[in-house]
Each structure stands twice: as C-alpha cells, then as structure tokens.
Scaffold this active site. Sequence first.
Site, PDB file in Angstrom:
ATOM      1  N   GLU A 165       4.720  13.234  -4.767  1.00 57.12           N
ATOM      2  CA  GLU A 165       3.832  13.242  -3.599  1.00 57.12           C
ATOM      3  C   GLU A 165       4.393  14.227  -2.572  1.00 57.12           C
ATOM      4  O   GLU A 165       5.412  13.949  -1.929  1.00 57.12           O
ATOM      5  CB  GLU A 165       3.760  11.831  -3.001  1.00 57.12           C
ATOM      6  CG  GLU A 165       2.746  11.711  -1.883  1.00 57.12           C
ATOM      7  CD  GLU A 165       2.791  10.344  -1.185  1.00 57.12           C
ATOM      8  OE1 GLU A 165       3.894   9.802  -0.980  1.00 57.12           O
ATOM      9  OE2 GLU A 165       1.709   9.846  -0.831  1.00 57.12           O
ATOM     10  N   GLU A 181       0.889  -1.184   0.000  1.00 58.18           N
ATOM     11  CA  GLU A 181       0.000   0.000   0.000  1.00 58.18           C
ATOM     12  C   GLU A 181       0.912   1.214   0.000  1.00 58.18           C
ATOM     13  O   GLU A 181       1.528   1.529   1.018  1.00 58.18           O
ATOM     14  CB  GLU A 181      -0.885  -0.001   1.254  1.00 58.18           C
ATOM     15  CG  GLU A 181      -1.849  -1.160   1.356  1.00 58.18           C
ATOM     16  CD  GLU A 181      -3.033  -1.020   0.425  1.00 58.18           C
ATOM     17  OE1 GLU A 181      -3.249   0.088  -0.108  1.00 58.18           O
ATOM     18  OE2 GLU A 181      -3.723  -2.019   0.204  1.00 58.18           O
ATOM     19  N   CYS A 233      -2.351   9.455   2.339  1.00 56.12           N
ATOM     20  CA  CYS A 233      -1.981   8.839   1.048  1.00 56.12           C
ATOM     21  C   CYS A 233      -3.071   9.044   0.017  1.00 56.12           C
ATOM     22  O   CYS A 233      -2.797   9.163  -1.169  1.00 56.12           O
ATOM     23  CB  CYS A 233      -1.724   7.350   1.252  1.00 56.12           C
ATOM     24  SG  CYS A 233      -3.110   6.501   2.031  1.00 56.12           S
TER      25      CYS A 233
HETATM   26  P1  NAD Z   1       8.239   5.169   4.576  1.00 57.29           P
HETATM   27  O1  NAD Z   1       8.208   4.395   3.314  1.00 57.29           O
HETATM   28  O2  NAD Z   1       9.369   6.081   4.838  1.00 57.29           O
HETATM   29  O3  NAD Z   1       8.190   4.153   5.828  1.00 57.29           O
HETATM   30  C1  NAD Z   1       7.145   3.206   5.967  1.00 57.29           C
HETATM   31  C2  NAD Z   1       7.619   2.088   6.892  1.00 57.29           C
HETATM   32  O4  NAD Z   1       8.660   1.377   6.227  1.00 57.29           O
HETATM   33  C3  NAD Z   1       8.208   2.593   8.204  1.00 57.29           C
HETATM   34  O5  NAD Z   1       7.838   1.716   9.253  1.00 57.29           O
HETATM   35  C4  NAD Z   1       9.700   2.518   7.939  1.00 57.29           C
HETATM   36  O6  NAD Z   1      10.488   2.403   9.105  1.00 57.29           O
HETATM   37  C5  NAD Z   1       9.774   1.259   7.088  1.00 57.29           C
HETATM   38  N1  NAD Z   1      10.980   1.110   6.280  1.00 57.29           N
HETATM   39  C6  NAD Z   1      11.811   2.088   5.822  1.00 57.29           C
HETATM   40  N2  NAD Z   1      12.849   1.544   5.150  1.00 57.29           N
HETATM   41  C7  NAD Z   1      12.661   0.201   5.167  1.00 57.29           C
HETATM   42  C8  NAD Z   1      13.391  -0.906   4.655  1.00 57.29           C
HETATM   43  N3  NAD Z   1      14.537  -0.745   4.004  1.00 57.29           N
HETATM   44  N4  NAD Z   1      12.902  -2.148   4.854  1.00 57.29           N
HETATM   45  C9  NAD Z   1      11.732  -2.340   5.526  1.00 57.29           C
HETATM   46  N5  NAD Z   1      11.018  -1.330   6.057  1.00 57.29           N
HETATM   47  C10 NAD Z   1      11.461  -0.073   5.879  1.00 57.29           C
HETATM   48  O7  NAD Z   1       6.844   5.933   4.670  1.00 57.29           O
HETATM   49  P2  NAD Z   1       6.379   7.025   5.730  1.00 57.29           P
HETATM   50  O8  NAD Z   1       7.096   8.297   5.472  1.00 57.29           O
HETATM   51  O9  NAD Z   1       6.379   6.458   7.114  1.00 57.29           O
HETATM   52  O10 NAD Z   1       4.844   7.170   5.322  1.00 57.29           O
HETATM   53  C11 NAD Z   1       4.399   8.010   4.304  1.00 57.29           C
HETATM   54  C12 NAD Z   1       4.185   7.253   3.025  1.00 57.29           C
HETATM   55  O11 NAD Z   1       3.272   6.175   3.228  1.00 57.29           O
HETATM   56  C13 NAD Z   1       3.557   8.127   1.953  1.00 57.29           C
HETATM   57  O12 NAD Z   1       4.162   7.855   0.727  1.00 57.29           O
HETATM   58  C14 NAD Z   1       2.108   7.688   1.961  1.00 57.29           C
HETATM   59  O13 NAD Z   1       1.427   7.929   0.758  1.00 57.29           O
HETATM   60  C15 NAD Z   1       2.239   6.231   2.240  1.00 57.29           C
HETATM   61  N6  NAD Z   1       0.996   5.688   2.778  1.00 57.29           N
HETATM   62  C16 NAD Z   1       0.262   4.846   1.993  1.00 57.29           C
HETATM   63  C17 NAD Z   1      -0.970   4.357   2.459  1.00 57.29           C
HETATM   64  C18 NAD Z   1      -1.819   3.433   1.618  1.00 57.29           C
HETATM   65  O14 NAD Z   1      -2.751   2.851   2.158  1.00 57.29           O
HETATM   66  N7  NAD Z   1      -1.553   3.284   0.332  1.00 57.29           N
HETATM   67  C19 NAD Z   1      -1.412   4.724   3.725  1.00 57.29           C
HETATM   68  C20 NAD Z   1      -0.635   5.582   4.482  1.00 57.29           C
HETATM   69  C21 NAD Z   1       0.573   6.068   4.011  1.00 57.29           C
END
Ligand code: NAD
Length: 486
Positions: A385, A255, A289
């Site tokens: 975004e 997601e 998102c």
């Molecule tokens: P992010 O991708 O920076 O982090 C998301 C999660 O992934 C965190 O727990 C982070 O610690 C983890 N992560 C980071 N690097 C990783 C790796 N190498 N391996 C495994 N896990 C790792 O996202 P964010 O800044 O926390 O959230 C914002 C983003 O999430 C935006 O792009 C938003 O659109 C998206 N989002 C999508 C939805 C959806 O339902 N499609 C919902 C909410 C947020």
Amino acid sequence: MAVKTFEAQSCHVNGKVWDAGARPRRALVDPADGHVLTSVPDSAAEDVDAAVDAARAAFDNGPWPRMSGRERSRVLLRISQLIQEHADELAELESYNVGKPITLARVVDVSTAVEQYEYWAALAQTLDGATRGLPIPAFAYTVREPVGVVGAITPFNFPLILSSSKIGPALAAGNTIVHKPSDETPLSALFMARLFTEAGVPDGVVNVVTGTGPVVGEAMLRHPGIDKIAFTGSSKVGRHVGAVAGQHLKPVTLELGGNGAHLVFKDADLDAAIGAVIKAFVFNTGQFCMAGPRLLVERPLYETVVAILAQAVPGVPVGDPRDPGTVVGPMAGERHLAKVEEYLALARAEGKIVAGGARRPGAGYFVEPTVVTDLPATSRVLHEEVFGPVLTVQPFDDEDEAVRIANSTPYGLSAGLQTSDLARAHRVASRLHAGIVWVNDWSMLDPAMPFGGVKGSGHGRENGPEVLEGYTRTKSVLIAMPPAQG
Ligand code: NAD
C-alpha cells in the site's frame, strides 16, 4: 500575511477539558509549508484510566444507555446540525491539520459527517429484537444491548469522517466511548468533543485522549474497563491490535489498509473511465484506504490509456490546500512523504515513469501525481500500500487474468471495473476480493451502504445497518410458559 495558528489544545474527559499537567506536548505542523499550527498533549496511560473511568461511570450509571432510541436519535440529529453550523471551522481544521484541499474538506469530509450523523440518528430508532417460536414451552425473544465502553482508535487521513464512523453508531446503540484520534491529526476530534457536549451528549459519554499508539493506544487495548475495540488504521498495526484484543478476549473490528484494483475493459466508455481512474488515485492525495492505485487495462486499450494518462495527469491541480481549485495537496506529514518517496524511488528503478515521479521542490510535503508502467509482476510497488498519488498500470488479456491480477495482493478492501457489459459487471464484481466494488465509478459512498475489508484489509463493517452488529450484542430471554391448568 500572518501564518495561521490555533490555540493550544487539551484532551476532553467527562465533558470537560482535561489537562493532566506535565505531559509532553506535540507540535502539529501545516503540511503545506511546515509552520507550527498548535500543540496537543502526548497523554499517558493515567489519562486513559481517567477517560475509561468517566466512560465506565457514564455507561454503568449514566442516562445515555437507558435513554430511548428516540431520545438518542434527537441528540445525534443535533450533532449533525452543529457540524453544519460549524462547517467552515471544521473544514479549515481538516485542511490545515491534514493538508486537505479545502474544497474536498468541505464537500466530502464535512458533508459526509453531516449525512452520517443524520443516518446514525435514524439508526438509533431501529434497535429491534425478534420473537422466536420454539418447540419448547417458552415465550422467547431477543434484545440488542450496547456492548459497553468502546475504545475507538482512528488514523490520520479522514479524521472527521472516520471518528464519526465509530462514535456515531456507538452512540446510537447506547455505548460510551474513549476515542484516540491519530497523534498527527487530532484537531477535529477535539473540536467535536465540544460539539457533543453542546448537542446534549451527557458528560463522560465521549472522551477524547490524544497521544501515540504505543502509549495511549496500547493502554486502551489492554484496559479492563474497555469492552470493545473499534480500530481503523494500517494492516500492520491492525494485526497487532487484533492479537492483543484476542489475548484480552475483547471484541474488535478492524478497518485496515487497501490496494484496490481498477479494471478497464475494452467495452468501457473511455472518457468516463479515464475520469474515474484519475479520481481513484488522486482523491485525498492518494491517502485513501479505498483508493484505486492499481490500474488494469484490457490489452487493446492499454497503449491508448497510458498515452491519455501521460498527458492528463500532469494537468491535475496540485498546490495550496486553501486554493478552492486545488485537487491534490501535500502528503499529510513527513512520515507519509518519506514512505511515498521510497516507493517512487523503487518505481523509477524498476518501471517506467510516464507522468510525475518525484517530490515537488520547495516547502511542504508535495509529490507529483505519478503514473508508472512496466513494473515487474513481483514489484513491491504493485503489492504494497503506497498511500500516495501513485498509479501503476498493467495490461491484461481476458477476464480471468484481470481477476487473477486484481486478487493477487494481500488486501481486499475496494475494487472497481469499467465496462458497458452488465453481465460482465455482475460476474466480475462477484469474483473480486473486496468489501466494496464500484462499476463505472470510483468512490461513491453513502452512510447506508456498508464497507469494510476481507483478507488483510480486516473484518467488520462500518456504515449501513450492519454497523450496529459491532456495537451491540444479542441477549436471549426465555419465559417459561407452563401448560394451561384445567
Ligand atoms: P496507523 O496504523 O499507523 O495508525 C492508526 C491508529 O492506530 C493511530 O491512531 C495510531 O496512533 C494508532 N496506533 C499505532 N500503534 C498502535 C498500537 N500499538 N496500539 C494501538 N494503537 C496504535 O495508520 P495511519 O498511518 O494513521 O493510517 C493509514 C492507514 O489506515 C492506511 O493503511 C489506510 O489504508 C488505513 N485506513 C483504513 C481505512 C478503512 O476504513 N479500512 C480507512 C482509513 C485508513
């Protein structure tokens, strides 16, 4: 007045507080003023091992996958009731940790989690299979089985709802879970771990490990004891997660990010449309998102809409997240503020700011709700975004052009249109690249309606009965039926 703080937190493994000892600790700050709220462990790969061992044992030998759907349903309903009983504490945690306006935290985050667990409770009773009439001598049926240990990785912006979106259906289907919440906003996940135990979730079924993506997240992606990855986060990290899961042949749901287009046609109810347009880009301070940060307006209405927004947007209440009247709080952290400020600088350089346009002076990570027009079609502000309260506005001349512009980004999560023409609503909805389309609204959601992305917004669906596809696998059973004797 004394500033609010919370006691130092620990991970939860096997139904207990897990403290591996000498792990570095991360300070969490209140985004509204920068004061330190509490600290959480930055866990190591060994902590993931311990959590996976607990989840593995709970799946392979424990009662949870073997309980009937009805028994699991009762536990899920109890979780929903406990969230209701602890609504004030959970709303406060979300508000302090994420900078969420308290009214939003109560009315959206906590209420949605309550409704989700009620829905997961119902879903737990629907894990049916099918019989299949075959042209061979066999009695054949399918059963849905849990996938095993689920590794759930969640982002910072809706901590409670997005962890519920994964843990709830995983539990409903009989899986066990290792959850890594965002390193920035893990507080509600740690609180929920205690409620799971109180609700009767057996030890080891839900384990919560705090820490960074590169350490804890990576260890989860590669761990042989984890059978499936359920990831919500940015498209950039999601691509990496998908690639590593692919190498390990782990099923994965992704997601990811969005950049929704909101189309206003000249036949729209203008007052209602403006309300939806503002909600679509300021909701959760734009850290949504499924936000609608790209407004496309049919040309005859364009100047009018821009003028109304220029007047209305500065009136959106921005400020103290604990004030019940606040609509827009601070950005959730310094990292997010810096990113939005970079896009604001680009917007000032390339376009025309008609409202807001800057960081608010003083403490806290506040930015003004911003409206930008006249950006070049290639601007990064339009195609990437931003994830903050920033709205871009572009005119269009006809339906084809509106759809072309709407579909011109790498994302495909949400989209919306304002129109009074029902035929147009169906026609345009079918042409938009998005997992969810709203007509004459923005952001209506229900646990029974699936959502998820296309293109760079990922794949897999959360919510609705469809969510179970990601947490079950189908087994076929064929029983030989020899022809009757004599
Ligand atoms: P992010 O991708 O920076 O982090 C998301 C999660 O992934 C965190 O727990 C982070 O610690 C983890 N992560 C980071 N690097 C990783 C790796 N190498 N391996 C495994 N896990 C790792 O996202 P964010 O800044 O926390 O959230 C914002 C983003 O999430 C935006 O792009 C938003 O659109 C998206 N989002 C999508 C939805 C959806 O339902 N499609 C919902 C909410 C947020």
